[in-house]
Design a protein around this motif. Structure first.
Motif, PDB file in Angstrom:
ATOM      1  N   TYR A  56      31.834  48.130  26.096  1.00  0.00           N
ATOM      2  CA  TYR A  56      32.570  49.538  25.856  1.00  0.00           C
ATOM      3  C   TYR A  56      31.845  50.804  26.085  1.00  0.00           C
ATOM      4  O   TYR A  56      32.206  51.473  27.024  1.00  0.00           O
ATOM      5  N   VAL A 112      32.609  50.052  30.533  1.00  0.00           N
ATOM      6  CA  VAL A 112      33.798  50.677  30.485  1.00  0.00           C
ATOM      7  C   VAL A 112      33.877  52.292  30.660  1.00  0.00           C
ATOM      8  O   VAL A 112      34.466  52.900  31.510  1.00  0.00           O
ATOM      9  N   THR A 117      39.770  33.003  30.782  1.00  0.00           N
ATOM     10  CA  THR A 117      39.206  34.421  30.889  1.00  0.00           C
ATOM     11  C   THR A 117      38.460  34.394  32.089  1.00  0.00           C
ATOM     12  O   THR A 117      38.539  35.665  32.825  1.00  0.00           O
ATOM     13  N   LEU A 137      39.340  37.266  34.829  1.00  0.00           N
ATOM     14  CA  LEU A 137      38.451  38.309  35.400  1.00  0.00           C
ATOM     15  C   LEU A 137      38.330  38.291  36.914  1.00  0.00           C
ATOM     16  O   LEU A 137      38.288  39.186  37.536  1.00  0.00           O
ATOM     17  N   ALA A 166      41.501  39.805  38.287  1.00  0.00           N
ATOM     18  CA  ALA A 166      41.277  41.521  38.243  1.00  0.00           C
ATOM     19  C   ALA A 166      40.558  41.754  39.211  1.00  0.00           C
ATOM     20  O   ALA A 166      40.702  43.153  39.777  1.00  0.00           O
ATOM     21  N   THR A 199      37.092  41.560  26.363  1.00  0.00           N
ATOM     22  CA  THR A 199      37.147  41.160  27.892  1.00  0.00           C
ATOM     23  C   THR A 199      38.379  41.396  28.450  1.00  0.00           C
ATOM     24  O   THR A 199      38.189  42.126  29.566  1.00  0.00           O
ATOM     25  N   ALA A 253      40.309  43.810  27.594  1.00  0.00           N
ATOM     26  CA  ALA A 253      40.252  45.191  27.859  1.00  0.00           C
ATOM     27  C   ALA A 253      39.651  45.624  28.799  1.00  0.00           C
ATOM     28  O   ALA A 253      39.948  46.747  29.873  1.00  0.00           O
ATOM     29  N   ALA A 254      38.344  45.202  29.160  1.00  0.00           N
ATOM     30  CA  ALA A 254      37.624  45.671  30.329  1.00  0.00           C
ATOM     31  C   ALA A 254      38.417  45.407  31.332  1.00  0.00           C
ATOM     32  O   ALA A 254      38.217  46.242  32.333  1.00  0.00           O
ATOM     33  N   ALA A 255      38.991  44.213  31.792  1.00  0.00           N
ATOM     34  CA  ALA A 255      39.728  43.974  32.945  1.00  0.00           C
ATOM     35  C   ALA A 255      40.983  44.981  33.227  1.00  0.00           C
ATOM     36  O   ALA A 255      41.134  45.322  34.258  1.00  0.00           O
ATOM     37  N   VAL A 315      40.903  47.674  32.088  1.00  0.00           N
ATOM     38  CA  VAL A 315      40.439  49.132  32.554  1.00  0.00           C
ATOM     39  C   VAL A 315      40.222  49.383  33.885  1.00  0.00           C
ATOM     40  O   VAL A 315      40.446  50.278  34.622  1.00  0.00           O
TER      41      VAL A 315
END
Lengths: 166, 108
Positions: A60, A64, A146, A150, A153, B75, B77-79, B81
């Motif tokens: 974070y 981020v 997950t 990723l 994404a 995890t 949340a990162a994707a 964003v």
């Protein structure tokens, strides 16, 4: 000692969160949010989770927020101009906030054992070993999913970032 | 009364989490800049994370499901964003603005 740590972190966290909402310059908002994330990492540590503290700070406060700052700099946003205070809407918002706060207080009052000090039966400090052991036994499938998420994404972001969408 | 300040219980963490959530929601509702709106969303996600870790810490049975949940939320949340900010950049290229007030082309 634990109480002092909690209160310092809690007050700092609320101040940082307010600062995110109230600053008119997006860069200042983003930097306040970094401070807030680091303080939240400290709270995770008081809850006995050194692993989540590190993840919070690396993912974070690190990744981020760098992304946020990068985009703010890239778009070169101006400061938001002042607008007149919309009193009617502010009134409705306050009523809604008060209602939500009342529901929250009610839920807190009904939490079983909420006001008692309970001794936790687990490890005093949850580190990467505990989490890793669970990820590769009980939670293998979500962990693999997950990874796929990723990847999707990443591909999506590359396509969205192209100059011309076809 | 002094106990409220010296003994930290589950309720303290839950109240803090609730306050953080309300501030995040206020940011989403009050701000006009899409980037700051995203920051409000992040605050709300983090409030939920704090509540989950606190519940896990004060549970009477020893398990770590709350921590795993928070790990997955971070995890995802990162994707989220990354995708959200890519959308924002695409939108900025099209409209030259990130102000929600200027994005009203679907409004009659």
């Amino acid at each position: 000692m634990e109480a002092i740590t909690f209160w310092v972190l809690a007050v700092g966290l609320i101040a940082a969160a307010w600062s995110v909402v109230l600053q008119r310059n997006p860069v200042a908002s983003a930097l306040s949010l970094v401070a807030g994330f680091i303080l939240l990492g400290g709270l995770f540590l008081t809850l006995g989770s050194s692993f989540l503290m590190m993840v919070q700070i690396i993912v974070y406060a690190g990744a981020v927020m760098v992304l946020f700052l990068f985009i703010i700099m890239l778009l070169n946003l101006p400061e938001e101009e002042r607008r007149p205070v919309p009193w009617a809407r502010l009134g409705v918002a306050l009523v809604a906030a008060a209602g939500f706060g009342w529901c929250l207080a009610k839920a807190l009052a009904d939490t079983p054992n909420g006001g008692e000090i309970l001794a936790w039966a687990g490890a005093a400090n949850v580190d990467a070993g505990h989490i890793g052991g669970l990820l590769f036994s009980k939670y293998t499938l979500p962990f693999e999913v997950t990874g796929v998420l990723l990847l999707v994404a990443t591909v999506g972001v590359v396509i969205l970032g192209k100059k011309e969408l076809k | 009364m002094t106990d409220t300040f010296t003994q930290i219980t589950l309720n303290h963490y839950l109240a803090l989490s609730g306050i953080l959530f309300i501030i995040g929601a206020a940011g989403v509702l009050l701000r006009r800049n899409l980037i700051v709106l995203y920051m409000g969303l992040e605050l709300m996600l983090n409030a939920a994370n704090l509540a989950l870790v606190a519940f896990n810490r004060f549970a009477t049975v020893p398990n770590l499901d709350g921590h795993i949940m928070v790990f997955f939320i971070i995890t995802v949340a990162a994707a989220e964003v990354a995708v959200g900010l890519a959308l924002l950049v695409a939108l900025f290229r099209l409209k030259q603005t990130t102000n929600t007030g200027d994005l009203a082309s679907l409004k009659f």
